[in-house]
Motif scaffolding. Structure first.
Motif, PDB file in Angstrom:
ATOM      1  N   TYR A 250      -2.666   6.542  31.360  1.00 13.03           N
ATOM      2  CA  TYR A 250      -2.203   5.514  30.427  1.00 13.03           C
ATOM      3  C   TYR A 250      -1.993   6.068  29.027  1.00 13.03           C
ATOM      4  CZ  TYR A 250      -3.112   2.112  34.083  1.00 13.03           C
ATOM      5  OH  TYR A 250      -3.075   1.415  35.259  1.00 13.03           O
ATOM      6  N   ALA A 251      -2.477   7.268  28.754  1.00 13.70           N
ATOM      7  CA  ALA A 251      -2.150   8.046  27.540  1.00 13.70           C
ATOM      8  C   ALA A 251      -2.637   7.430  26.250  1.00 13.70           C
ATOM      9  CB  ALA A 251      -0.638   8.291  27.473  1.00 13.70           C
ATOM     10  N   PHE A 252      -3.638   6.572  26.299  1.00 12.14           N
ATOM     11  CA  PHE A 252      -4.247   6.131  25.040  1.00 12.14           C
ATOM     12  C   PHE A 252      -5.065   7.281  24.454  1.00 12.14           C
ATOM     13  CE2 PHE A 252      -3.372   1.939  26.826  1.00 12.14           C
ATOM     14  CZ  PHE A 252      -2.919   1.260  25.708  1.00 12.14           C
ATOM     15  N   SER A 253      -5.003   7.420  23.142  1.00 14.70           N
ATOM     16  CA  SER A 253      -5.708   8.507  22.451  1.00 14.70           C
ATOM     17  C   SER A 253      -6.680   7.905  21.442  1.00 14.70           C
ATOM     18  CB  SER A 253      -4.711   9.430  21.752  1.00 14.70           C
ATOM     19  OG  SER A 253      -3.761   9.941  22.665  1.00 14.70           O
ATOM     20  N   PRO A 254      -7.873   7.487  21.886  1.00 18.86           N
ATOM     21  CA  PRO A 254      -8.800   6.810  20.979  1.00 18.86           C
ATOM     22  C   PRO A 254      -9.161   7.638  19.747  1.00 18.86           C
ATOM     23  CG  PRO A 254      -9.519   6.606  23.260  1.00 18.86           C
ATOM     24  CD  PRO A 254      -8.408   7.594  23.252  1.00 18.86           C
ATOM     25  N   GLY A 255      -9.349   8.942  19.944  1.00 17.81           N
ATOM     26  CA  GLY A 255      -9.714   9.779  18.805  1.00 17.81           C
ATOM     27  C   GLY A 255      -8.627   9.818  17.752  1.00 17.81           C
ATOM     28  N   HIS A 256      -7.391  10.041  18.171  1.00 10.99           N
ATOM     29  CA  HIS A 256      -6.276  10.073  17.218  1.00 10.99           C
ATOM     30  C   HIS A 256      -6.082   8.705  16.560  1.00 10.99           C
ATOM     31  CE1 HIS A 256      -5.288  14.084  18.351  1.00 10.99           C
ATOM     32  NE2 HIS A 256      -4.892  13.773  19.580  1.00 10.99           N
ATOM     33  N   LEU A 257      -6.185   7.640  17.349  1.00 13.78           N
ATOM     34  CA  LEU A 257      -6.007   6.302  16.783  1.00 13.78           C
ATOM     35  C   LEU A 257      -7.106   5.965  15.787  1.00 13.78           C
ATOM     36  CD1 LEU A 257      -4.927   4.336  19.985  1.00 13.78           C
ATOM     37  CD2 LEU A 257      -3.477   5.180  18.135  1.00 13.78           C
ATOM     38  N   ALA A 258      -8.326   6.456  16.028  1.00 10.43           N
ATOM     39  CA  ALA A 258      -9.418   6.205  15.089  1.00 10.43           C
ATOM     40  C   ALA A 258      -9.149   6.884  13.748  1.00 10.43           C
ATOM     41  CB  ALA A 258     -10.736   6.706  15.685  1.00 10.43           C
ATOM     42  N   VAL A 259      -8.617   8.110  13.790  1.00  8.64           N
ATOM     43  CA  VAL A 259      -8.284   8.800  12.534  1.00  8.64           C
ATOM     44  C   VAL A 259      -7.185   8.051  11.793  1.00  8.64           C
ATOM     45  CG1 VAL A 259      -7.385  10.933  11.538  1.00  8.64           C
ATOM     46  CG2 VAL A 259      -9.020  11.032  13.428  1.00  8.64           C
ATOM     47  N   LEU A 260      -6.175   7.579  12.526  1.00  9.60           N
ATOM     48  CA  LEU A 260      -5.114   6.807  11.886  1.00  9.60           C
ATOM     49  C   LEU A 260      -5.670   5.526  11.255  1.00  9.60           C
ATOM     50  CD1 LEU A 260      -2.245   7.134  14.533  1.00  9.60           C
ATOM     51  CD2 LEU A 260      -2.422   8.303  12.338  1.00  9.60           C
ATOM     52  N   ALA A 261      -6.581   4.855  11.949  1.00  9.85           N
ATOM     53  CA  ALA A 261      -7.184   3.638  11.395  1.00  9.85           C
ATOM     54  C   ALA A 261      -7.970   3.942  10.129  1.00  9.85           C
ATOM     55  CB  ALA A 261      -8.082   2.979  12.443  1.00  9.85           C
ATOM     56  N   LEU A 262      -8.694   5.057  10.124  1.00 10.07           N
ATOM     57  CA  LEU A 262      -9.468   5.437   8.931  1.00 10.07           C
ATOM     58  C   LEU A 262      -8.553   5.693   7.737  1.00 10.07           C
ATOM     59  CD1 LEU A 262     -12.133   6.216   7.593  1.00 10.07           C
ATOM     60  CD2 LEU A 262     -11.823   8.537   8.504  1.00 10.07           C
ATOM     61  N   TRP A 263      -7.474   6.413   7.955  1.00  7.02           N
ATOM     62  CA  TRP A 263      -6.547   6.678   6.862  1.00  7.02           C
ATOM     63  C   TRP A 263      -5.815   5.408   6.427  1.00  7.02           C
ATOM     64  CZ3 TRP A 263      -6.079  10.443   3.502  1.00  7.02           C
ATOM     65  CH2 TRP A 263      -6.628  11.691   3.794  1.00  7.02           C
ATOM     66  N   THR A 264      -5.609   4.480   7.349  1.00  6.85           N
ATOM     67  CA  THR A 264      -5.003   3.198   6.969  1.00  6.85           C
ATOM     68  C   THR A 264      -5.898   2.452   5.994  1.00  6.85           C
ATOM     69  OG1 THR A 264      -3.923   3.045   9.128  1.00  6.85           O
ATOM     70  CG2 THR A 264      -4.088   1.019   7.841  1.00  6.85           C
ATOM     71  N   VAL A 265      -7.200   2.433   6.275  1.00  5.41           N
ATOM     72  CA  VAL A 265      -8.149   1.771   5.389  1.00  5.41           C
ATOM     73  C   VAL A 265      -8.175   2.449   4.021  1.00  5.41           C
ATOM     74  CG1 VAL A 265     -10.599   1.241   5.037  1.00  5.41           C
ATOM     75  CG2 VAL A 265      -9.554   0.912   7.292  1.00  5.41           C
ATOM     76  N   VAL A 266      -8.182   3.782   4.024  1.00  5.31           N
ATOM     77  CA  VAL A 266      -8.201   4.521   2.756  1.00  5.31           C
ATOM     78  C   VAL A 266      -6.944   4.223   1.939  1.00  5.31           C
ATOM     79  CG1 VAL A 266      -8.148   6.823   1.726  1.00  5.31           C
ATOM     80  CG2 VAL A 266      -9.688   6.351   3.637  1.00  5.31           C
ATOM     81  N   GLY A 267      -5.774   4.301   2.591  1.00  6.12           N
ATOM     82  CA  GLY A 267      -4.536   4.021   1.877  1.00  6.12           C
ATOM     83  C   GLY A 267      -4.465   2.606   1.352  1.00  6.12           C
ATOM     84  N   ALA A 268      -4.870   1.641   2.166  1.00  8.65           N
ATOM     85  CA  ALA A 268      -4.842   0.247   1.721  1.00  8.65           C
ATOM     86  C   ALA A 268      -5.799   0.019   0.557  1.00  8.65           C
ATOM     87  CB  ALA A 268      -5.191  -0.669   2.890  1.00  8.65           C
ATOM     88  N   ALA A 269      -6.969   0.644   0.601  1.00  7.22           N
ATOM     89  CA  ALA A 269      -7.936   0.481  -0.488  1.00  7.22           C
ATOM     90  C   ALA A 269      -7.387   1.036  -1.798  1.00  7.22           C
ATOM     91  CB  ALA A 269      -9.249   1.172  -0.114  1.00  7.22           C
ATOM     92  N   VAL A 270      -6.771   2.221  -1.740  1.00 10.45           N
ATOM     93  CA  VAL A 270      -6.198   2.807  -2.959  1.00 10.45           C
ATOM     94  C   VAL A 270      -5.054   1.946  -3.473  1.00 10.45           C
ATOM     95  CG1 VAL A 270      -4.966   4.808  -3.885  1.00 10.45           C
ATOM     96  CG2 VAL A 270      -6.901   5.148  -2.352  1.00 10.45           C
ATOM     97  N   ALA A 271      -4.219   1.440  -2.562  1.00 12.20           N
ATOM     98  CA  ALA A 271      -3.095   0.608  -2.978  1.00 12.20           C
ATOM     99  C   ALA A 271      -3.570  -0.663  -3.664  1.00 12.20           C
ATOM    100  CB  ALA A 271      -2.220   0.272  -1.771  1.00 12.20           C
ATOM    101  N   VAL A 272      -4.591  -1.318  -3.115  1.00 14.56           N
ATOM    102  CA  VAL A 272      -5.114  -2.538  -3.718  1.00 14.56           C
ATOM    103  C   VAL A 272      -5.761  -2.236  -5.072  1.00 14.56           C
ATOM    104  CG1 VAL A 272      -6.849  -4.354  -3.467  1.00 14.56           C
ATOM    105  CG2 VAL A 272      -5.423  -3.712  -1.515  1.00 14.56           C
ATOM    106  N   TRP A 273      -6.426  -1.098  -5.154  1.00  9.46           N
ATOM    107  CA  TRP A 273      -7.148  -0.742  -6.384  1.00  9.46           C
ATOM    108  C   TRP A 273      -6.203  -0.400  -7.533  1.00  9.46           C
ATOM    109  CZ3 TRP A 273      -8.912   4.793  -7.445  1.00  9.46           C
ATOM    110  CH2 TRP A 273      -9.595   4.861  -8.678  1.00  9.46           C
ATOM    111  N   ARG A 274      -5.122   0.352  -7.247  1.00  9.49           N
ATOM    112  CA  ARG A 274      -4.305   0.886  -8.325  1.00  9.49           C
ATOM    113  C   ARG A 274      -2.922   0.249  -8.445  1.00  9.49           C
ATOM    114  NH1 ARG A 274      -5.450   5.872 -10.383  1.00  9.49           N
ATOM    115  NH2 ARG A 274      -3.767   5.274 -11.794  1.00  9.49           N
ATOM    116  N   PHE A 275      -2.558  -0.655  -7.558  1.00 12.80           N
ATOM    117  CA  PHE A 275      -1.196  -1.159  -7.576  1.00 12.80           C
ATOM    118  C   PHE A 275      -0.932  -1.961  -8.841  1.00 12.80           C
ATOM    119  CE2 PHE A 275       2.330  -3.968  -6.535  1.00 12.80           C
ATOM    120  CZ  PHE A 275       3.221  -3.078  -5.969  1.00 12.80           C
TER     121      PHE A 275
END
Length: 560
Positions: free
Chosen positions: A227-252
């Motif tokens: 089924y080709a789900f990649s939990p490890g890769h998706l977890a890293v993407l989710a972590l960077w999504t949170v980081v990017g969203a936090a910076v955007a909310v903080w400095r926008f």
């Protein structure tokens, strides 16, 4: 109150619809998101697509995912970041904030447009891979592919908004977006798939999200991958999504922060008349400035504008040097046509720098000046337009020579490349003639095309594919297919590269001047000069149809 509730989503839908239309009406955004990954797939697929892995799978099966991921990254990271910065610095975001629409709907509409563009890019590359190259879809992995695409797009969009939030100007956003994305693509299994990278380069790619996005997408095209789900890769993407969203909310911020139009330095021609008037004899006598004085003055101001243009400087001087250093590290002791990787790359990178300076940067600056009415206003000054253009041409030639010097120093000092001093005049001749050729072709296009947007789309949209068919970015022993080689033989870039290769070969003899290749370059230079001369009136009038902004280059360019 009840009547208002159903209408609440309408502002978001309306703004999203306009954002999507604006994207697809943007030639450069559409090209580098949709067409450029497709060009990658066609060229690389034609070169090595039919080769097989040790497991017997055709190589083209593994090319669709990384090239499609690059298109997604352009749409959801670069285009979103730069487009939002342009809206902020032009005051559009501030005006929309005061409009009777929710503030969040303004930003959501930009993200929706990037998502639509990302899916369109992935679908287009995937469709061509299936229909033209026989790529096999893994229907069992389709849910994993959709989840991966959504996760990757969300991650890159959050990081794109974060980048906009921490930069002050459009130029800063453009430079940072491409300065990060393009080098990162080489160490993230996007441009170079499955390479045995050095530990420190592999660590950089692993720490950042693009590699995880590319690897997770590639897994969905791998035959027999479940089924080709990649939990490890998706977890890293989710972590960077949170980081990017936090910076955007903080400095926008909604208000302009700096010089937002993203143009190159000061108005190109405005200083020239002032410089003439500052001549001591100009105000007191009737003596006119000499042609040399006018030409050197315009060259000096063109160089000043180039020095202030971090994006053009990066892609003309720094980016070729990065390729020259990175490829030998990635490919190790591999040899190309009997030469070391660095020895073979040096002439190609010199040709690329000279072509970019003359064929992209030069017509872009001239067309911007025409659009602003600067060239038309020169009719009322002591400065003829021909000296304005001559200064820009001489600046492009000097930048090409400077690029050759920088690349040669990097190759000799860092890569151990050998250059014969006897053949250095041949290198200089090729660089100057090649630079003049691409300046002539660039000015010919600027004279023939009335809109800045279409001009930049054509210059970048032709130069980058020609780099592949001219064996500048294609390194390896496999010969080009006949039809691609024919295209390369017709145009001057391949001949410029071959003339430089002849002049820099350590096993060469004689003067190193490849007269036959230089003759083709000269013919193209003459053709461009003829077209420019016949349409020189196009440089005298203002351009009313376009509103220029600073393009994004990868050369990647985005206009608004």
């Amino acid at each position: 109150m009840d009547d208002d509730r159903p209408a609440r989503p309408r502002p978001t839908l309306t703004l999203s619809r306009h954002a999507v239309r604006a994207f697809f009406r943007n030639p450069m955004a559409a090209f580098f998101t949709l067409a450029f990954p497709l060009v990658f797939l066609v060229i690389i697929g034609s070169l090595v697509g039919d080769e097989r892995t040790p497991e017997g799978v055709r190589v083209v099966q593994f090319l669709v995912a990384p090239f499609a991921v690059f298109g997604v990254a352009q749409a959801s990271f670069s285009v979103l970041a730069i487009d939002t910065a342009i809206l902020r610095e032009s005051g559009v975001l501030l005006r929309l904030r005061g409009a009777p629409v929710p503030r969040w709907s303004v930003l959501v509409s930009r993200v929706v447009a990037s998502v639509v563009a990302s899916f369109a890019s992935f679908l287009l590359v995937g469709a061509v891979g299936v229909l033209a190259f026989g790529v096999t879809l893994q229907w069992r992995t389709l849910p994993a592919l959709v989840v991966t695409l959504l996760a990757g797009t969300a991650c890159l969009a959050a990081l794109g908004m974060a980048l906009t939030s921490v930069t002050r100007t459009v130029l800063a956003a453009q430079t940072a977006a491409q300065g990060l994305l393009i080098p990162l693509a080489f160490v993230s299994d996007v441009f170079i798939v499955g390479a045995d990278l050095p530990g420190w380069l592999s660590a950089i790619g692993t720490a950042l999200p693009l590699k995880h996005f590319a690897d997770a997408a590639a897994a969905t095209f791998e035959p027999g991958s479940g089924y080709a789900f990649s939990p490890g890769h998706l977890a890293v993407l989710a972590l960077w999504t949170v980081v990017g969203a936090a910076v955007a909310v903080w400095r926008f911020g909604w208000s302009p922060r700096g010089s937002g139009d993203g143009r190159k330095g000061p108005p190109p021609a405005a200083p020239a008349p002032a410089e003439v008037l500052r001549q001591p004899s100009a105000a007191a006598t009737t003596a006119r400035p000499t042609a040399v004085t006018l030409l050197l003055g315009q060259t000096r101001f063109a160089l000043l504008g180039m020095r202030r243009d971090a994006l053009a400087t990066f892609f003309t001087l720094v980016f070729p040097a990065l390729i020259l250093v990175l490829f030998p590290v990635v490919f190790g002791s591999a040899r190309v046509h009997g030469l070391t990787m660095a020895q073979y790359l040096l002439p190609g990178m010199i040709a690329y720098a000279a072509a970019l300076a003359g064929y992209v940067n030069l017509p872009e600056s001239v067309a911007a000046a025409r659009a602003d009415g600067v060239l038309k206003r020169l009719g009322g000054t002591p400065l003829p337009v021909r000296w304005y253009l001559g200064g820009r041409v001489l600046c492009a030639l000097l930048i090409g020579v400077l690029g050759a010097v920088v690349l040669s120093v990097v190759a000799v000092v860092a890569q151990g490349v050998r250059l014969d001093p006897v053949r250095l005049p041949a290198v200089l001749l090729a660089v100057v003639l090649g630079g003049a050729c691409f300046c002539a072709l660039g000015l010919a296009l600027a004279a023939a095309l009335p809109r800045l947007r279409s001009l930049t789309a054509i210059t970048l949209g032709t130069l980058l594919p020609l780099c592949f068919v001219s064996e500048i970015f294609v390194v390896g022993e496999a010969p080009l297919p006949g039809w691609l080689r024919t295209i390369g033989d017709v145009f001057p870039l391949r001949h410029l590269m071959q003339s430089l290769l002849t002049a820099t070969r350590p096993d060469g003899d004689g003067s190193g001047i490849a007269w036959s290749h230089l003759a083709v370059v000269a013919v193209w230079a003459a053709a461009g000069a003829v077209v420019t001369a016949r349409r020189r009136g196009a440089f005298a009038g203002a351009e009313h149809a376009a509103t220029p902004t600073r393009p994004l280059r990868i050369g990647v360019a985005v206009h608004r």
